[in-house]
Scaffold this motif. Structure first.
Motif, short mmCIF file in Angstrom:
data_model
loop_
_atom_site.label_atom_id
_atom_site.label_comp_id
_atom_site.label_asym_id
_atom_site.label_seq_id
_atom_site.Cartn_x
_atom_site.Cartn_y
_atom_site.Cartn_z
N ASP A 1 0.83 -1.21 0.00
CA ASP A 1 0.00 0.00 0.00
C ASP A 1 0.85 1.26 0.00
O ASP A 1 0.43 2.32 0.44
N SER A 2 2.08 1.12 -0.52
CA SER A 2 3.01 2.24 -0.51
C SER A 2 3.18 2.89 -1.87
O SER A 2 4.01 3.77 -2.04
N GLY A 3 2.40 2.45 -2.85
CA GLY A 3 2.39 3.10 -4.16
C GLY A 3 3.18 2.40 -5.24
O GLY A 3 3.10 2.79 -6.40
N TRP A 4 3.94 1.36 -4.89
CA TRP A 4 4.71 0.68 -5.94
C TRP A 4 3.83 -0.27 -6.73
O TRP A 4 4.19 -0.69 -7.82
N ARG B 1 6.89 9.88 -5.47
CA ARG B 1 6.15 10.22 -4.25
C ARG B 1 4.68 10.47 -4.51
O ARG B 1 3.85 10.26 -3.62
N LYS B 2 4.32 10.89 -5.70
CA LYS B 2 2.90 11.11 -5.99
C LYS B 2 2.14 9.79 -5.92
O LYS B 2 0.96 9.76 -5.53
N PHE B 3 2.82 8.68 -6.24
CA PHE B 3 2.18 7.38 -6.15
C PHE B 3 2.01 6.95 -4.69
O PHE B 3 0.98 6.39 -4.31
N SER B 4 3.04 7.20 -3.87
CA SER B 4 2.93 6.80 -2.46
C SER B 4 1.83 7.61 -1.77
O SER B 4 1.06 7.05 -0.99
N ARG B 5 1.73 8.88 -2.09
CA ARG B 5 0.75 9.72 -1.40
C ARG B 5 -0.68 9.41 -1.85
O ARG B 5 -1.61 9.43 -1.04
N ALA B 6 -0.84 9.08 -3.12
CA ALA B 6 -2.16 8.66 -3.59
C ALA B 6 -2.55 7.33 -2.97
O ALA B 6 -3.70 7.12 -2.57
N ALA B 7 -1.56 6.42 -2.86
CA ALA B 7 -1.83 5.10 -2.26
C ALA B 7 -2.26 5.24 -0.80
O ALA B 7 -3.19 4.56 -0.35
N VAL B 8 -1.60 6.12 -0.07
CA VAL B 8 -1.95 6.33 1.34
C VAL B 8 -3.38 6.85 1.46
O VAL B 8 -4.17 6.36 2.27
N ASP B 9 -3.72 7.85 0.66
CA ASP B 9 -5.06 8.43 0.73
C ASP B 9 -6.13 7.37 0.46
O ASP B 9 -7.12 7.26 1.20
N HIS B 10 -5.94 6.58 -0.60
CA HIS B 10 -6.93 5.57 -0.95
C HIS B 10 -6.99 4.44 0.08
O HIS B 10 -8.07 3.93 0.40
N THR B 11 -5.84 4.07 0.61
CA THR B 11 -5.80 2.99 1.60
C THR B 11 -6.48 3.41 2.89
O THR B 11 -7.26 2.64 3.47
N VAL B 12 -6.19 4.61 3.35
CA VAL B 12 -6.81 5.11 4.58
C VAL B 12 -8.33 5.17 4.43
O VAL B 12 -9.08 4.72 5.31
N ASP B 13 -8.81 5.69 3.30
CA ASP B 13 -10.26 5.74 3.06
C ASP B 13 -10.86 4.34 3.08
O ASP B 13 -11.94 4.11 3.64
N SER B 14 -10.14 3.39 2.49
CA SER B 14 -10.63 2.03 2.42
C SER B 14 -10.69 1.37 3.81
O SER B 14 -11.65 0.69 4.15
N LEU B 15 -9.67 1.59 4.61
CA LEU B 15 -9.65 1.03 5.96
C LEU B 15 -10.75 1.63 6.84
O LEU B 15 -11.36 0.93 7.66
N ILE B 16 -11.01 2.91 6.67
CA ILE B 16 -12.09 3.54 7.43
C ILE B 16 -13.43 2.93 7.02
O ILE B 16 -14.30 2.66 7.88
N SER B 17 -13.62 2.68 5.71
CA SER B 17 -14.84 2.03 5.25
C SER B 17 -14.98 0.64 5.84
O SER B 17 -16.08 0.22 6.25
N ALA B 18 -13.88 -0.09 5.89
CA ALA B 18 -13.90 -1.44 6.46
C ALA B 18 -14.27 -1.40 7.94
O ALA B 18 -15.04 -2.23 8.43
N HIS B 19 -13.71 -0.43 8.66
CA HIS B 19 -14.01 -0.30 10.08
C HIS B 19 -15.49 0.02 10.31
O HIS B 19 -16.14 -0.57 11.19
N LEU C 1 9.38 5.04 -2.14
CA LEU C 1 7.93 4.92 -1.98
C LEU C 1 7.55 4.47 -0.58
O LEU C 1 6.66 5.04 0.06
N VAL C 2 8.21 3.42 -0.10
CA VAL C 2 7.87 2.85 1.20
C VAL C 2 8.15 3.85 2.32
O VAL C 2 7.29 4.06 3.19
N ILE C 3 9.31 4.47 2.32
CA ILE C 3 9.65 5.40 3.38
C ILE C 3 8.69 6.59 3.40
O ILE C 3 8.22 7.02 4.46
N ASP C 4 8.35 7.11 2.22
CA ASP C 4 7.43 8.24 2.15
C ASP C 4 6.03 7.85 2.63
O ASP C 4 5.41 8.59 3.41
N ALA C 5 5.55 6.69 2.20
CA ALA C 5 4.21 6.24 2.62
C ALA C 5 4.17 5.96 4.11
O ALA C 5 3.19 6.32 4.81
N TYR C 6 5.20 5.35 4.64
CA TYR C 6 5.19 4.95 6.05
C TYR C 6 5.22 6.15 7.00
O TYR C 6 4.70 6.06 8.12
#
Length: 270
Positions: free
Chosen positions: A96-99, A143-161, A203-208
């Motif tokens: 989920d880090s954009g790669w 980094r644009k990929f890592s930041r987009a991945a974070v946004d989408h992943t967070v939204d998805s986890l909130i939906s799951a919760h 990607l990983v360091i930026d996403a994390y």
């Protein structure tokens, strides 16, 4: 000693009873644990820890190779029957880090700006100027990929919760460790890190950085990125996957987190 039934990796030492509460583990290949036999997966270690409690819980391993959290949330929402009292664990971060682009399944290295890919190709054949330019440009491109991945992943986890709460189930999101979150590296681990793309590291360091901040803010999040620091022996097989010892560490961490949150009750210490 590797088996799957209906797309679910076999968890050993479980009792197949329909009236028992269930613990769903969602993640990518690091949860699937293809590198080890069934009895040495994270899920099987966790099942044996849980078997020490009075009312047994059945652990189900919904890890899938290459799966992102977004993909696993869709599995939860569409194909998984959770009921009141069940527990859902999302083991997330690496994929989920954009790669991996969750929309296409392609790697970010295939999607970056064409001139950046050309510079990479030229740097790989030894052109120093191209290597310097690529080193300057590529972090910004990725980094644009890592930041987009974070946004989408967070939204998805909130939906799951929210979905789990609507079913009377519980959920925790566990930010997983990897070679780039390791603060103390052996010589083996330093050599291992050099085998993998600098772009993945970026990607990983930026996403994390973003994930670490997020799990501290939410009640259902926790970081496991520290669990292999100062380990007696290396556990990583590559930058993400671990050996059987690593799976046991991860299972113990999840088990202790479940205990702390009173999502399971144990009669004795493990």
């Amino acid at each position: 000693n590797y088996s799957m039934i209906d797309g679910v990796r076999n968890t050993t030492d479980s009792i197949n009873s329909s009236d028992q509460p269930k613990l769903f583990l969602f993640g990518g290949s690091t949860m699937l644990c293809e590198e080890v036999p069934d009895r040495l997966t994270c899920a099987s270690f966790l099942q044996r820890f849980i078997n020490l409690k009075e009312n047994l819980v059945r652990v189900l391993n919904y890890g899938a190779s290459g799966a992102t959290t977004i993909d696993r949330v869709q599995m939860l929402l569409q194909n998984t029957k959770i009921t009141k009292g069940d527990v859902v664990v999302f083991y997330f971060g690496d994929n989920d880090s954009g790669w991996i682009d969750h929309r296409t399944g392609k790697s970010s290295e295939q999607l970056v700006w064409l001139p950046t890919r050309v510079l990479r190709a030229l740097s790989e054949i030894g052109l120093e100027t191209a290597r310097w330019l690529y080193g300057e440009i590529s972090p910004h491109s990725f980094r644009k990929f890592s930041r987009a991945a974070v946004d989408h992943t967070v939204d998805s986890l909130i939906s799951a919760h929210d979905y789990c709460q609507s079913k009377g189930a519980h959920m925790i999101a566990v930010l997983q460790p990897n070679l780039y979150t390791l603060q103390t590296k052996s010589e083996y681990e330093k050599k291992l890190e050099k085998r993998f793309s600098q772009d993945i590291k970026t990607l990983v360091i930026d996403a994390y950085k973003q994930y670490e901040a997020w799990v501290k803010e939410i009640q259902f999040g926790v970081s496991a990125t520290h669990i292999f620091n100062n380990a007696e022996a290396p556990v990583f097989l590559d930058w993400a996957h671990v050996n059987a010892r690593g799976n046991e560490f991860i299972a113990k961490f999840i088990f202790e987190e479940l205990k702390k949150r009173k999502l399971i009750s144990v009669d004795e210490e493990v």
